[in-house]
Design a protein around this motif. Sequence first.
Motif, PDB file in Angstrom:
ATOM      1  N   ASP A   1       0.825  -1.203   0.000  1.00  0.00           N
ATOM      2  CA  ASP A   1       0.000   0.000   0.000  1.00  0.00           C
ATOM      3  C   ASP A   1       0.863   1.259   0.000  1.00  0.00           C
ATOM      4  O   ASP A   1       0.575   2.234  -0.697  1.00  0.00           O
ATOM      5  N   GLU A   2       1.919   1.241   0.797  1.00  0.00           N
ATOM      6  CA  GLU A   2       2.801   2.405   0.880  1.00  0.00           C
ATOM      7  C   GLU A   2       3.536   2.624  -0.437  1.00  0.00           C
ATOM      8  O   GLU A   2       3.687   3.781  -0.895  1.00  0.00           O
ATOM      9  N   ALA A   3       3.988   1.538  -1.070  1.00  0.00           N
ATOM     10  CA  ALA A   3       4.680   1.651  -2.355  1.00  0.00           C
ATOM     11  C   ALA A   3       3.748   2.238  -3.418  1.00  0.00           C
ATOM     12  O   ALA A   3       4.149   3.096  -4.220  1.00  0.00           O
ATOM     13  N   GLN A   4       2.476   1.788  -3.417  1.00  0.00           N
ATOM     14  CA  GLN A   4       1.520   2.311  -4.388  1.00  0.00           C
ATOM     15  C   GLN A   4       1.204   3.780  -4.103  1.00  0.00           C
ATOM     16  O   GLN A   4       1.083   4.597  -5.024  1.00  0.00           O
ATOM     17  N   ARG A   5       1.092   4.132  -2.818  1.00  0.00           N
ATOM     18  CA  ARG A   5       0.809   5.524  -2.453  1.00  0.00           C
ATOM     19  C   ARG A   5       1.930   6.445  -2.938  1.00  0.00           C
ATOM     20  O   ARG A   5       1.672   7.537  -3.470  1.00  0.00           O
ATOM     21  N   GLN A   6       3.181   6.015  -2.774  1.00  0.00           N
ATOM     22  CA  GLN A   6       4.313   6.825  -3.214  1.00  0.00           C
ATOM     23  C   GLN A   6       4.319   7.017  -4.730  1.00  0.00           C
ATOM     24  O   GLN A   6       4.652   8.088  -5.236  1.00  0.00           O
ATOM     25  N   LYS A   7       3.935   5.964  -5.455  1.00  0.00           N
ATOM     26  CA  LYS A   7       3.856   6.076  -6.915  1.00  0.00           C
ATOM     27  C   LYS A   7       2.790   7.093  -7.330  1.00  0.00           C
ATOM     28  O   LYS A   7       2.991   7.891  -8.247  1.00  0.00           O
ATOM     29  N   LEU A   8       1.627   7.026  -6.648  1.00  0.00           N
ATOM     30  CA  LEU A   8       0.507   7.894  -7.009  1.00  0.00           C
ATOM     31  C   LEU A   8       0.729   9.340  -6.590  1.00  0.00           C
ATOM     32  O   LEU A   8       0.012  10.238  -7.053  1.00  0.00           O
ATOM     33  N   GLU A   9       1.696   9.584  -5.709  1.00  0.00           N
ATOM     34  CA  GLU A   9       1.973  10.948  -5.264  1.00  0.00           C
ATOM     35  C   GLU A   9       3.316  11.460  -5.776  1.00  0.00           C
ATOM     36  O   GLU A   9       3.669  12.613  -5.527  1.00  0.00           O
ATOM     37  N   GLY A  10       4.049  10.626  -6.489  1.00  0.00           N
ATOM     38  CA  GLY A  10       5.372  10.995  -6.957  1.00  0.00           C
ATOM     39  C   GLY A  10       5.368  11.764  -8.267  1.00  0.00           C
ATOM     40  O   GLY A  10       4.329  12.223  -8.761  1.00  0.00           O
ATOM     41  N   ARG A  11       6.532  11.855  -8.850  1.00  0.00           N
ATOM     42  CA  ARG A  11       6.722  12.632 -10.084  1.00  0.00           C
ATOM     43  C   ARG A  11       5.923  12.070 -11.255  1.00  0.00           C
ATOM     44  O   ARG A  11       5.409  12.815 -12.080  1.00  0.00           O
TER      45      ARG A  11
ATOM     46  N   ARG B   1       3.078  10.416 -11.168  1.00  0.00           N
ATOM     47  CA  ARG B   1       1.768  10.030 -10.624  1.00  0.00           C
ATOM     48  C   ARG B   1       0.699   9.867 -11.707  1.00  0.00           C
ATOM     49  O   ARG B   1      -0.143   8.968 -11.618  1.00  0.00           O
ATOM     50  N   TRP B   2       0.724  10.728 -12.734  1.00  0.00           N
ATOM     51  CA  TRP B   2      -0.311  10.615 -13.780  1.00  0.00           C
ATOM     52  C   TRP B   2      -0.134   9.333 -14.582  1.00  0.00           C
ATOM     53  O   TRP B   2      -1.118   8.704 -14.976  1.00  0.00           O
ATOM     54  N   PHE B   3       1.128   8.941 -14.800  1.00  0.00           N
ATOM     55  CA  PHE B   3       1.389   7.682 -15.500  1.00  0.00           C
ATOM     56  C   PHE B   3       0.870   6.501 -14.691  1.00  0.00           C
ATOM     57  O   PHE B   3       0.215   5.601 -15.222  1.00  0.00           O
ATOM     58  N   TRP B   4       1.171   6.508 -13.372  1.00  0.00           N
ATOM     59  CA  TRP B   4       0.757   5.377 -12.527  1.00  0.00           C
ATOM     60  C   TRP B   4      -0.751   5.332 -12.356  1.00  0.00           C
ATOM     61  O   TRP B   4      -1.335   4.252 -12.274  1.00  0.00           O
ATOM     62  N   ARG B   5      -1.410   6.473 -12.303  1.00  0.00           N
ATOM     63  CA  ARG B   5      -2.876   6.485 -12.209  1.00  0.00           C
ATOM     64  C   ARG B   5      -3.495   5.873 -13.460  1.00  0.00           C
ATOM     65  O   ARG B   5      -4.459   5.111 -13.387  1.00  0.00           O
TER      66      ARG B   5
END
Length: 555
Positions: free
Chosen positions: A533-543, A545-549
Amino acid sequence: MEDPHAPVAALPTLAVNKKRAGLHRALSVRQVSMIAIAGTIGTGLFLGTGRSLAQGGPASMLICYGLVGFIVYVTLLLLGEMATQYPVAGSFNVYATRFVSPAFGFALSWNYWFNDAVSVASDLTAAQLVLQYWTTGHTWIVSLVFWIFLVAINAAHVRAYGELEYWLSSLKVVTVVVFIILGVLVNVGVNQQHEFIGTKNWRIPGAPFVGGFGGFARVFVTASFAYGGTESLGITAGETKNPTKTMPKVVKFVFWRILLFYVLSILLMGLNVPWNYPGLSNKETTTSPFTIVFQMAGSRVAASFMNTVILTSVLSAGNHALFAGTRVLYSLAVNSPPQAPTLFGRTTNAGVPLPALLATSSVSVLCFGSSFVNNGELWGWLQNIVGVSNQIAWLSIGLASWRFRRAWIRQGRPLYEMKFVAGWTWPWGPPFVVSLLIIHIWLQGWSSVIPHFSLVYFVSFYVEIPVMVVMYFAWVVVKRQSSISLPVSLPDEEDTPATGAEHGWNIGDLVDIQAVDLTLDEYEEDPEDVADDEAQRQKLEGRWRWFWRLYYAVV
């Protein structure tokens, strides 16, 4: 230490014996999401719709598939609540035992295991029907090859099953989207005749309601067959990573899958393909409306490609049914008390219940009955059996949810403690599902009685009901005999009122919702879940984020 004078009628809960449980939580969100699609897109959509169109006409097909789709969606929301709270192997079969009745859960579990086993046979028979598009000789060989392949995949690690389902389902999703686009083009004039079709096929003689009420009723069974497998989403909960987060996500998207893959596809089939199309459905064969629409577009090669996709969907559906049936039999064996020989509870080091897999796959020999009965007729019988069994499964989910919700409220637990709540289905959801399915099961055999009685079809519609009754009372008798020698003592005034199990036969065998343990098997996130969950949260809030969403939305 237990009180030796406690009443014998202590509530029989069906807890999984964790010391024997050997399943691995290795299915990812990506795989479980696609497994959900695999349960709704299979031979029922690709082949069963041809039978529905021929028997009931375009209007009956659209109404029945739409109505059954809505029932399935509400049912999955109810199942999602329980599967998120208690993600155990066996899913709704366990919930029926735990919240309704041990005898009912026993009968339901064995019925659903047989349903999955017969589904494998049905899919292998469907493979023979699909192959007839190219050749009519020795089509049973493809069933044998598929059977060996499915057993081999399911005998490997659960990730092998999940990965195969992911890619086969991806192919089916792309195909359905292409079919919808092509179906619209064919309807407006991009076809071999270069004519605008519109609603012409709804106005030909016999349409839009073919066969009157009898035809309408028969489509309910084929629609139930088509949607069958969606309920086995709960069965995957026992092998899903972080089910408290995964299951709600999967369930919430089911509505849009039903709307896109079924309602739109079926509307276009009814518009483009006449109900009396030659060879659409008879005793010898069944032609897919998907293949017909591709032919209408003027491409024989495209039609062959579509038929190949249908063949892979048959493989996917058989893979899904074999997986679910194996897990149901496994859960029966590891329940406490066991409801199947404990041999079926053994697993390999990879977490595969191999004895349960071999027992489930052995029923698939039914598909080779096509050597004695026409392929189309045999598939029709198997389709009826599986369709009714699906309805019984959905009915049991409604009953279990009804009792689960009552127990939750009666014991004073607040709704915010539930890990997932389908709020808009409170309180009408369970009674709606139960009452409507009872009506469906009662009416769908209309065509086997009126205007002419057909024993074979009548049996295929209703054989599972007396079997369920026999299994129910068999469990009551077995439990009666196993407890007859135990000492019986009257409860003290301060004790919880007895359920009645210690007096006479206790035919009702109904669970006391005030005494059922609502904390048993509740899932708690482990460190690996928290890290994911933490790894996914960091992806969605990182640089990025639009790609990961976008990535998570697609997969």
